[in-house]
Enzyme design. Structure first.
Site, short mmCIF file in Angstrom:
data_model
loop_
_atom_site.label_atom_id
_atom_site.label_comp_id
_atom_site.label_asym_id
_atom_site.label_seq_id
_atom_site.Cartn_x
_atom_site.Cartn_y
_atom_site.Cartn_z
N ARG A 39 0.79 -1.20 0.00
CA ARG A 39 0.00 0.00 0.00
C ARG A 39 0.84 1.27 0.00
O ARG A 39 0.34 2.36 -0.23
CB ARG A 39 -0.88 0.00 1.27
CG ARG A 39 -2.09 -0.91 1.11
CD ARG A 39 -2.83 -1.06 2.41
NE ARG A 39 -2.04 -1.95 3.27
CZ ARG A 39 -2.28 -2.10 4.56
NH1 ARG A 39 -3.21 -1.43 5.17
NH2 ARG A 39 -1.57 -2.95 5.28
N GLY A 40 2.12 1.11 0.28
CA GLY A 40 2.99 2.27 0.51
C GLY A 40 3.04 3.28 -0.61
O GLY A 40 3.15 4.48 -0.38
N ASP A 99 7.26 3.07 -2.91
CA ASP A 99 7.51 4.20 -2.02
C ASP A 99 8.99 4.29 -1.67
O ASP A 99 9.61 5.34 -1.80
CB ASP A 99 6.63 4.13 -0.76
CG ASP A 99 6.75 2.79 -0.02
OD1 ASP A 99 7.42 1.86 -0.52
OD2 ASP A 99 6.16 2.67 1.07
N ASP A 102 14.69 -0.25 -0.08
CA ASP A 102 15.52 -0.44 1.10
C ASP A 102 16.55 -1.54 0.77
O ASP A 102 17.55 -1.25 0.12
CB ASP A 102 14.57 -0.79 2.26
CG ASP A 102 15.25 -0.88 3.60
OD1 ASP A 102 15.88 0.08 4.02
OD2 ASP A 102 15.13 -1.94 4.25
N GLY A 104 16.02 -3.70 -1.41
CA GLY A 104 15.81 -3.92 -2.84
C GLY A 104 15.03 -5.18 -3.15
O GLY A 104 14.66 -5.43 -4.30
N LYS A 130 17.22 4.14 -0.18
CA LYS A 130 18.19 4.01 0.91
C LYS A 130 19.37 3.19 0.40
O LYS A 130 19.45 1.98 0.68
CB LYS A 130 17.55 3.29 2.11
CG LYS A 130 16.36 3.97 2.74
CD LYS A 130 15.89 3.12 3.94
CE LYS A 130 14.71 3.70 4.65
NZ LYS A 130 14.22 2.80 5.72
N ASP A 158 3.93 3.80 6.11
CA ASP A 158 3.48 3.59 7.48
C ASP A 158 4.59 3.16 8.42
O ASP A 158 5.62 2.65 8.01
CB ASP A 158 2.39 2.52 7.53
CG ASP A 158 2.96 1.11 7.39
OD1 ASP A 158 3.69 0.87 6.41
OD2 ASP A 158 2.71 0.27 8.27
N ARG A 164 0.26 6.95 7.59
CA ARG A 164 0.14 6.97 6.12
C ARG A 164 -0.54 8.26 5.65
O ARG A 164 -0.31 8.74 4.55
CB ARG A 164 -0.70 5.79 5.62
CG ARG A 164 -0.04 4.44 5.73
CD ARG A 164 -0.84 3.42 4.91
NE ARG A 164 -0.57 2.05 5.30
CZ ARG A 164 0.39 1.30 4.79
NH1 ARG A 164 1.20 1.79 3.88
NH2 ARG A 164 0.56 0.05 5.17
#
Ligand code: IMP
Ligand code: MG
Length: 173
Positions: A39-40, A99, A102, A104, A130, A158, A164
């Protein structure tokens, strides 16, 4: 209880999304479909497609849902597909949008799944990257902002299902 320290303001995010959309519209010629990872990435995709429209692109919109962090700040390292795209993507050019990248693992998993289905060219886009945290080798073609090893929330992202709705992105202390 944890607090949120603003990192990217609403104004900063809006400006960066507009610039990113212009970059994408200049790079991807012709028809393409945006696939957001739920959902990010939902809030980012909603803003990005409208910015793409202003930049002259007319993308389709799809979503896939991958397993999430759950309630923890650390990834389990395992990725599962929870919901798939609803249309046949054979031969279509795809812009895969998340979103945050991190380790990957999530975006690499989604990219390889899509490639197995014989899509056309694939580009990847993340609002936040990141790079220090990367464990899987994957190129991100379009990055909004690079961040260090911090845990962030807001703008669709989140922490344990909170934050969110924030219009800005902050660091969770
Ligand atoms: P990766 O598979 O390790 O690259 O993790 C990517 C996913 O983890 C992103 O789609 C986010 O949903 C989540 N994630 C990574 N870093 C953060 C963070 O700082 N805050 C909230 N979610 C994060
Ligand atoms: Mg995610």
């Amino acid at each position: 209880m944890e607090g949120i320290r603003s990192l990217f303001s609403e104004v900063a995010i809006t400006a960066r999304v507009e610039a990113l959309a212009r970059e994408i519209a200049q790079t991807i010629a012709g028809d393409f479909v945006v696939i957001g990872l739920l959902r990010g990435a939902a809030v980012f995709v909603a803003d990005l497609v409208r910015a793409l429209h202003r930049a002259g692109a007319r993308p389709g919109i799809e979503f896939m849902r991958l397993s999430s962090y759950g309630l923890a700040k650390k990834s389990s390292g395992e990725v599962h597909l929870l919901a798939d795209v609803a249309t046949d993507l054979a031969g279509r050019q795809v812009l895969l949008v998340d979103d945050i990248v991190d380790t990957g693992r999530s975006i690499a998993y989604a990219a390889s799944l899509l490639r197995q289905r014989g899509i056309g060219d694939l580009w990847t886009c993340a609002l936040l990257d990141k790079p220090e945290r990367r464990e899987v080798n994957i190129d991100i073609d379009f990055v909004g902002f690079a961040v260090g090893d911090v845990f962030v929330a807001g703008y669709g992202i989140d922490y344990a299902e909170k934050y969110r709705h924030l219009p800005y992105i902050g660091v969770v202390d």
